[in-house]
Design a protein around this motif. Structure first.
Motif, PDB file in Angstrom:
ATOM      1  N   ARG A  75     -67.104   6.675  -2.263  1.00  0.00           N
ATOM      2  CA  ARG A  75     -68.012   6.408  -3.380  1.00  0.00           C
ATOM      3  C   ARG A  75     -69.268   7.246  -3.287  1.00  0.00           C
ATOM      4  NH1 ARG A  75     -72.599   4.435  -4.498  1.00  0.00           N
ATOM      5  NH2 ARG A  75     -73.025   3.890  -2.331  1.00  0.00           N
ATOM      6  N   VAL A  76     -69.879   7.268  -2.111  1.00  0.00           N
ATOM      7  CA  VAL A  76     -71.148   7.975  -1.981  1.00  0.00           C
ATOM      8  C   VAL A  76     -70.950   9.493  -2.055  1.00  0.00           C
ATOM      9  CG1 VAL A  76     -71.267   8.199   0.551  1.00  0.00           C
ATOM     10  CG2 VAL A  76     -73.356   7.840  -0.756  1.00  0.00           C
ATOM     11  N   LEU A  77     -69.800   9.972  -1.605  1.00  0.00           N
ATOM     12  CA  LEU A  77     -69.502  11.398  -1.738  1.00  0.00           C
ATOM     13  C   LEU A  77     -69.389  11.800  -3.210  1.00  0.00           C
ATOM     14  CD1 LEU A  77     -66.883  11.927   1.124  1.00  0.00           C
ATOM     15  CD2 LEU A  77     -69.134  13.004   0.964  1.00  0.00           C
ATOM     16  N   LEU A  78     -68.868  10.887  -4.005  1.00  0.00           N
ATOM     17  CA  LEU A  78     -68.699  11.151  -5.435  1.00  0.00           C
ATOM     18  C   LEU A  78     -70.003  10.995  -6.206  1.00  0.00           C
ATOM     19  CD1 LEU A  78     -66.592  11.755  -7.678  1.00  0.00           C
ATOM     20  CD2 LEU A  78     -66.303   9.276  -7.931  1.00  0.00           C
ATOM     21  N   ASP A  79     -70.803  10.006  -5.833  1.00  0.00           N
ATOM     22  CA  ASP A  79     -71.993   9.656  -6.620  1.00  0.00           C
ATOM     23  C   ASP A  79     -73.282  10.330  -6.176  1.00  0.00           C
ATOM     24  OD1 ASP A  79     -70.319   8.006  -7.998  1.00  0.00           O
ATOM     25  OD2 ASP A  79     -71.022   6.137  -7.079  1.00  0.00           O
ATOM     26  N   GLU A  80     -73.351  10.787  -4.928  1.00  0.00           N
ATOM     27  CA  GLU A  80     -74.620  11.279  -4.377  1.00  0.00           C
ATOM     28  C   GLU A  80     -74.503  12.725  -3.896  1.00  0.00           C
ATOM     29  OE1 GLU A  80     -77.126   9.600  -4.860  1.00  0.00           O
ATOM     30  OE2 GLU A  80     -76.401   7.557  -5.166  1.00  0.00           O
ATOM     31  N   PRO A  81     -74.950  13.682  -4.712  1.00  0.00           N
ATOM     32  CA  PRO A  81     -74.869  15.098  -4.338  1.00  0.00           C
ATOM     33  C   PRO A  81     -75.573  15.424  -3.010  1.00  0.00           C
ATOM     34  CG  PRO A  81     -75.406  14.871  -6.662  1.00  0.00           C
ATOM     35  CD  PRO A  81     -75.490  13.496  -6.076  1.00  0.00           C
ATOM     36  N   ALA A  82     -76.682  14.756  -2.740  1.00  0.00           N
ATOM     37  CA  ALA A  82     -77.420  15.036  -1.504  1.00  0.00           C
ATOM     38  C   ALA A  82     -76.573  14.709  -0.281  1.00  0.00           C
ATOM     39  CB  ALA A  82     -78.722  14.230  -1.469  1.00  0.00           C
ATOM     40  N   PHE A  83     -75.861  13.585  -0.350  1.00  0.00           N
ATOM     41  CA  PHE A  83     -75.000  13.215   0.770  1.00  0.00           C
ATOM     42  C   PHE A  83     -73.794  14.140   0.839  1.00  0.00           C
ATOM     43  CE2 PHE A  83     -71.630  10.942   2.936  1.00  0.00           C
ATOM     44  CZ  PHE A  83     -72.295  10.418   4.033  1.00  0.00           C
ATOM     45  N   SER A  84     -73.223  14.464  -0.305  1.00  0.00           N
ATOM     46  CA  SER A  84     -72.055  15.355  -0.335  1.00  0.00           C
ATOM     47  C   SER A  84     -72.385  16.695   0.305  1.00  0.00           C
ATOM     48  CB  SER A  84     -71.591  15.572  -1.777  1.00  0.00           C
ATOM     49  OG  SER A  84     -71.160  14.362  -2.350  1.00  0.00           O
ATOM     50  N   GLN A  85     -73.559  17.238  -0.014  1.00  0.00           N
ATOM     51  CA  GLN A  85     -73.968  18.520   0.543  1.00  0.00           C
ATOM     52  C   GLN A  85     -74.101  18.437   2.063  1.00  0.00           C
ATOM     53  OE1 GLN A  85     -77.608  20.038  -1.118  1.00  0.00           O
ATOM     54  NE2 GLN A  85     -77.539  21.938   0.058  1.00  0.00           N
ATOM     55  N   MET A  86     -74.728  17.367   2.532  1.00  0.00           N
ATOM     56  CA  MET A  86     -74.893  17.179   3.971  1.00  0.00           C
ATOM     57  C   MET A  86     -73.547  17.034   4.671  1.00  0.00           C
ATOM     58  SD  MET A  86     -74.751  14.631   6.482  1.00  0.00           S
ATOM     59  CE  MET A  86     -74.955  13.098   5.599  1.00  0.00           C
ATOM     60  N   PHE A  87     -72.637  16.263   4.074  1.00  0.00           N
ATOM     61  CA  PHE A  87     -71.346  16.002   4.688  1.00  0.00           C
ATOM     62  C   PHE A  87     -70.484  17.269   4.698  1.00  0.00           C
ATOM     63  CE2 PHE A  87     -67.047  14.186   4.972  1.00  0.00           C
ATOM     64  CZ  PHE A  87     -67.220  13.309   6.030  1.00  0.00           C
ATOM     65  N   VAL A  88     -70.499  18.019   3.611  1.00  0.00           N
ATOM     66  CA  VAL A  88     -69.736  19.270   3.550  1.00  0.00           C
ATOM     67  C   VAL A  88     -70.259  20.261   4.588  1.00  0.00           C
ATOM     68  CG1 VAL A  88     -69.239  21.302   2.142  1.00  0.00           C
ATOM     69  CG2 VAL A  88     -68.984  19.029   1.163  1.00  0.00           C
ATOM     70  N   SER A  89     -71.582  20.303   4.759  1.00  0.00           N
ATOM     71  CA  SER A  89     -72.169  21.179   5.775  1.00  0.00           C
ATOM     72  C   SER A  89     -71.664  20.806   7.157  1.00  0.00           C
ATOM     73  CB  SER A  89     -73.698  21.085   5.739  1.00  0.00           C
ATOM     74  OG  SER A  89     -74.205  21.585   4.512  1.00  0.00           O
ATOM     75  N   HIS A  90     -71.543  19.497   7.409  1.00  0.00           N
ATOM     76  CA  HIS A  90     -71.011  19.023   8.682  1.00  0.00           C
ATOM     77  C   HIS A  90     -69.564  19.476   8.869  1.00  0.00           C
ATOM     78  CE1 HIS A  90     -69.331  16.323  11.693  1.00  0.00           C
ATOM     79  NE2 HIS A  90     -68.465  15.933  10.781  1.00  0.00           N
ATOM     80  N   ILE A  91     -68.745  19.325   7.830  1.00  0.00           N
ATOM     81  CA  ILE A  91     -67.339  19.707   7.921  1.00  0.00           C
ATOM     82  C   ILE A  91     -67.199  21.205   8.169  1.00  0.00           C
ATOM     83  CG2 ILE A  91     -65.165  19.868   6.652  1.00  0.00           C
ATOM     84  CD1 ILE A  91     -65.838  17.047   7.569  1.00  0.00           C
ATOM     85  N   LEU A  92     -68.003  22.015   7.485  1.00  0.00           N
ATOM     86  CA  LEU A  92     -67.942  23.460   7.664  1.00  0.00           C
ATOM     87  C   LEU A  92     -68.370  23.858   9.072  1.00  0.00           C
ATOM     88  CD1 LEU A  92     -69.387  24.673   4.227  1.00  0.00           C
ATOM     89  CD2 LEU A  92     -67.001  24.719   4.981  1.00  0.00           C
ATOM     90  N   ALA A  93     -69.404  23.184   9.584  1.00  0.00           N
ATOM     91  CA  ALA A  93     -69.853  23.471  10.949  1.00  0.00           C
ATOM     92  C   ALA A  93     -68.780  23.084  11.955  1.00  0.00           C
ATOM     93  CB  ALA A  93     -71.158  22.718  11.234  1.00  0.00           C
ATOM     94  N   ARG A  94     -68.121  21.946  11.726  1.00  0.00           N
ATOM     95  CA  ARG A  94     -67.045  21.515  12.624  1.00  0.00           C
ATOM     96  C   ARG A  94     -65.879  22.508  12.574  1.00  0.00           C
ATOM     97  NH1 ARG A  94     -65.055  16.407  13.995  1.00  0.00           N
ATOM     98  NH2 ARG A  94     -67.238  15.766  14.153  1.00  0.00           N
ATOM     99  N   ASN A  95     -65.550  22.999  11.382  1.00  0.00           N
ATOM    100  CA  ASN A  95     -64.466  23.967  11.238  1.00  0.00           C
ATOM    101  C   ASN A  95     -64.801  25.265  11.968  1.00  0.00           C
ATOM    102  OD1 ASN A  95     -61.894  24.773   9.850  1.00  0.00           O
ATOM    103  ND2 ASN A  95     -63.248  26.312   8.965  1.00  0.00           N
ATOM    104  N   ALA A  96     -66.066  25.695  11.850  1.00  0.00           N
ATOM    105  CA  ALA A  96     -66.490  26.906  12.558  1.00  0.00           C
ATOM    106  C   ALA A  96     -66.387  26.710  14.065  1.00  0.00           C
ATOM    107  CB  ALA A  96     -67.929  27.259  12.163  1.00  0.00           C
ATOM    108  N   ARG A  97     -66.727  25.505  14.536  1.00  0.00           N
ATOM    109  CA  ARG A  97     -66.620  25.205  15.965  1.00  0.00           C
ATOM    110  C   ARG A  97     -65.170  25.290  16.431  1.00  0.00           C
ATOM    111  NH1 ARG A  97     -69.036  21.202  19.327  1.00  0.00           N
ATOM    112  NH2 ARG A  97     -70.978  21.571  18.204  1.00  0.00           N
ATOM    113  N   VAL A  98     -64.252  24.775  15.633  1.00  0.00           N
ATOM    114  CA  VAL A  98     -62.829  24.827  15.995  1.00  0.00           C
ATOM    115  C   VAL A  98     -62.348  26.274  16.074  1.00  0.00           C
ATOM    116  CG1 VAL A  98     -60.501  24.258  15.223  1.00  0.00           C
ATOM    117  CG2 VAL A  98     -62.302  22.543  15.064  1.00  0.00           C
TER     118      VAL A  98
END
Length: 240
Positions: free
Chosen positions: A120-143
């Motif tokens: 829900r919050v990923l869909l409704d809150e752009p600020a959280f979505s941006q933060m979470f996507v940044s986390h996923i991209l950083a984790r992918n780069a780490r892998v």
């Protein structure tokens, strides 16, 4: 001539009915619908391989080990995660069961966010979505970095990189003491070598002043020099 329509003034902050800006940090540190703070003792299981994948965890304090158990009962450590990192995101891409086990390496405090609430919050809150996507991209780069490290770097460089990552090197400008007691067997599993090789290089790093043992493992910034070296250095030539 008809008078020009008056322009509407923007709504004042704090006006009745005005919605406060969404704060991702507050969302991840305060309880609410679908959000609970959970505390775990050292070695306690956060979630087990094969369990229902129904929530994502945000690490507020402590370190979490993520491992996979083979059918033959052999354990492979796939990640060591710390403060401000997420674990269990697989439930968001359709994983119904956990593919790995997450357990506390130290005393831990985690925010458990239900799958439904996080979607829900990923869909409704752009600020959280941006933060979470940044986390996923950083984790992918780490892998990706881990894969390159495993394929091309020497055992010495792989161990140095792992120790710097565990000490959060680069996050706040300096390395931090590694609070969790991590065995040499665990380090060996994570870089794909033997315990004896890890012991060999740990002794070398200590002799060169790159690390210290004072009840806990302390990593110094100077260890990064091992990663920058153009060729592996052996103990016999280290002092040359």
């Amino acid at each position: 001539m008809p008078s020009k329509p008056k322009s509407r003034s923007p709504a004042k902050k704090g006006a009745p009915g005005a919605r406060a800006p969404f704060n991702p940090s507050a969302f991840l540190t305060t309880t609410g619908v679908g959000r609970d703070i959970c505390k775990y003792s050292k070695k306690e299981i956060v979630f087990a391989q094969g369990a229902d994948a129904d929530a994502v965890f945000y690490i507020k304090k402590g370190k979490v080990k993520v491992s996979v158990i083979s059918k033959q009962g052999k354990e492979a450590i796939v990640a060591l995660l710390g403060r401000d990192e997420f674990v269990g995101e697989g439930c968001l891409i359709g994983q119904e069961k956990r593919l790995a086990t997450a357990s506390a390496m130290t005393e831990c405090e985690l925010m458990r966010v239900s799958k439904k609430e996080l979607q829900r919050v990923l869909l409704d809150e752009p600020a959280f979505s941006q933060m979470f996507v940044s986390h996923i991209l950083a984790r992918n780069a780490r892998v990706e970095e881990d894969l390159v490290d495993q394929l091309f770097n020497s055992t010495e460089k792989r161990l140095a990189r792992l120790l710097l990552l565990l000490a959060n090197f680069g996050k706040d400008g300096k390395a931090e003491p590694i609070v969790a007691k991590i065995s040499q067997e665990t380090l060996a599993e994570m870089i794909g070598t033997t315990r004896s090789r890890v012991s060999h290089f740990m002794n070398k790093f200590r002799k060169l002043g790159f690390i210290d043992y004072n009840g806990h493992l302390e990593v110094h910034n100077s260890l990064v020099g091992v990663l920058l070296a153009d060729h592996p250095r052996s103990v016999s030539t280290a002092g040359a």
